[in-house]
Design an enzyme around this catalytic site. Structure first.
Site, short mmCIF file in Angstrom:
data_model
loop_
_atom_site.label_atom_id
_atom_site.label_comp_id
_atom_site.label_asym_id
_atom_site.label_seq_id
_atom_site.Cartn_x
_atom_site.Cartn_y
_atom_site.Cartn_z
N ASP A 33 0.86 -1.19 0.00
CA ASP A 33 0.00 0.00 0.00
C ASP A 33 0.89 1.24 0.00
O ASP A 33 2.11 1.13 0.14
CB ASP A 33 -0.94 0.00 1.23
CG ASP A 33 -2.24 0.76 0.95
OD1 ASP A 33 -2.17 1.92 0.50
OD2 ASP A 33 -3.33 0.19 1.19
N TYR A 154 -13.83 5.43 -14.05
CA TYR A 154 -13.89 4.35 -13.06
C TYR A 154 -14.54 3.08 -13.64
O TYR A 154 -13.91 2.01 -13.63
CB TYR A 154 -14.60 4.82 -11.79
CG TYR A 154 -14.67 3.76 -10.71
CD1 TYR A 154 -13.52 3.34 -10.04
CD2 TYR A 154 -15.88 3.16 -10.35
CE1 TYR A 154 -13.57 2.37 -9.04
CE2 TYR A 154 -15.94 2.19 -9.36
CZ TYR A 154 -14.79 1.80 -8.71
OH TYR A 154 -14.85 0.83 -7.73
P1 NAI Z 1 -10.25 2.07 0.34
O1 NAI Z 1 -10.06 3.46 -0.14
O2 NAI Z 1 -10.74 1.85 1.72
O3 NAI Z 1 -8.89 1.24 0.15
C1 NAI Z 1 -8.12 1.31 -1.03
C2 NAI Z 1 -6.65 1.13 -0.68
O4 NAI Z 1 -5.90 1.19 -1.89
C3 NAI Z 1 -6.12 2.23 0.26
O5 NAI Z 1 -5.43 1.68 1.38
C4 NAI Z 1 -5.19 3.01 -0.64
O6 NAI Z 1 -4.08 3.60 0.04
C5 NAI Z 1 -4.74 1.94 -1.64
N1 NAI Z 1 -4.21 2.59 -2.84
C6 NAI Z 1 -4.82 3.57 -3.55
N2 NAI Z 1 -3.99 4.03 -4.51
C7 NAI Z 1 -2.85 3.31 -4.41
C8 NAI Z 1 -1.61 3.34 -5.12
N3 NAI Z 1 -1.38 4.21 -6.09
N4 NAI Z 1 -0.66 2.45 -4.76
C9 NAI Z 1 -0.85 1.60 -3.73
N5 NAI Z 1 -2.01 1.52 -3.02
C10 NAI Z 1 -2.99 2.39 -3.35
O7 NAI Z 1 -11.24 1.41 -0.73
P2 NAI Z 1 -12.05 0.01 -0.74
O8 NAI Z 1 -13.47 0.34 -0.73
O9 NAI Z 1 -11.50 -0.95 0.22
O10 NAI Z 1 -11.72 -0.47 -2.22
C11 NAI Z 1 -10.94 -1.62 -2.52
C12 NAI Z 1 -11.22 -2.02 -3.94
O11 NAI Z 1 -12.60 -2.35 -4.06
C13 NAI Z 1 -10.96 -0.92 -4.97
O12 NAI Z 1 -10.36 -1.48 -6.11
C14 NAI Z 1 -12.36 -0.42 -5.30
O13 NAI Z 1 -12.43 0.14 -6.58
C15 NAI Z 1 -13.15 -1.70 -5.19
N6 NAI Z 1 -14.58 -1.50 -4.98
C16 NAI Z 1 -15.03 -0.83 -3.87
C17 NAI Z 1 -16.38 -0.65 -3.71
C18 NAI Z 1 -16.96 0.08 -2.54
O14 NAI Z 1 -18.19 0.31 -2.53
N7 NAI Z 1 -16.17 0.46 -1.54
C19 NAI Z 1 -17.37 -1.18 -4.68
C20 NAI Z 1 -16.76 -1.90 -5.78
C21 NAI Z 1 -15.42 -2.05 -5.91
#
Ligand code: NAI
Length: 266
Positions: A33, A154
């Protein structure tokens, strides 16, 4: 014997929950991360991906049993296609030697029900062709037209990722090495990513209109984490190229009951 997992996005939301559950079960997790992880790296660029993979392979001792790719962002900006598509696919290519060394290697990525939403076909094709510069330029052009058009970035990133899973999973590089590659498509998950959007009645109404969830409404990150863990378990030996819509019924609501007739005789 614990399995060694590499989990991206391990510091927050779905990735953090997956990491916690795996560790509670005695598995070994190497998190990647931006911060608060064993491997601190930025997956938005080619160098960060190479360095992240090298460090993860070093920490793993060159054998990785599973990769779970959760890192992603949803902003209407070009970095979204870089992180959500290339930050997954390129990293996986770099990590593949570690997976090939495992007795039961597995890969699971996080797509989204947004893969079903309107998107830019041109951007999806550029991503699938491996042309990151072109995909980012298309994203920049869309973003310049305001957040509504910019939002297309997205769903395009998640559509491209879902298609990459299907096409790659059956190739000599992945299937040929006995590596199941699959994806999960969540609905609306309660994580920091959605917190702000869901904090107002208007935001909630907009999300719920786009993502109907007749089964149990908004989902906790555990609902996705458990599926990612099963997909990357030893038990999953024959699933290839599937995108599992674990979304409270959003996919079934939007696409309806007939997703099979595409190949029926006219
Ligand atoms: P979140 O924002 O809580 O966690 C995402 C993590 O990815 C964070 O720890 C962030 O630091 C890390 N990250 C972001 N950019 C980065 C980079 N350039 N390099 C390394 N790490 C990076 O989000 P969440 O909700 O846990 O999302 C996880 C996955 O699930 C994502 O791919 C999101 O698109 C997908 N998703 C989420 C949904 C939701 O409703 N929360 C719905 C559908 C898909």
């Amino acid at each position: 014997m614990p399995r060694t997992y590499v989990v991206t996005g391990s510091a927050s939301g779905i990735g953090a929950t997956t990491t916690r559950i795996l560790r509670e079960r005695g598995e070994r997790v190497i998190g990647i991360d931006l911060r608060d992880a064993e491997v601190e790296a930025d997956l938005s660029g080619a160098t960060g991906r190479v360095e992240a993979a090298a460090k993860a392979l070093e920490l793993a001792g060159d054998t990785i049993d599973a990769v779970i790719a959760c890192a992603g962002i949803s902003a209407p900006i070009p970095a979204t296609i870089s992180i959500n598509y290339f930050g997954v696919t390129e990293l996986l290519e770099h990590l593949r030697p570690g997976l090939v060394a495992s007795d039961a290697p597995r890969v699971a990525v996080v797509s989204s029900m947004a893969s079903l939403q309107p998107n830019s076909r041109e951007m999806v094709e550029a991503a699938l062709a491996g042309d990151e510069a072109k995909a980012m330029q298309i994203a920049a052009d869309l973003a310049a037209q305001g957040p509504e058009v910019g939002y297309l970035v997205y769903p395009s990133s998640k559509r491209a990722l879902a298609r990459w899973v299907r096409r790659s999973s059956i190739t000599p590089e992945w299937a040929g090495h006995g590596i199941p590659v699959n994806g999960v498509a969540p609905g609306t998950v309660l994580t920091p990513m959605t917190e702000k959007l869901l904090s107002t009645p208007e935001g909630r109404a907009m999300v719920d209109a786009a993502v109907p969830m007749p089964l149990n409404h908004h989902q906790p990150p555990e609902s996705i984490a458990h599926l990612l863990i099963w997909l990357t378990s030893v038990e999953n030996s024959h699933m290839a190229g599937q995108i599992i819509y674990d979304d409270g019924g959003a996919d079934a609501s939007l696409r309806g009951d007939d997703i099979w007739s595409w190949n029926d005789p006219a």
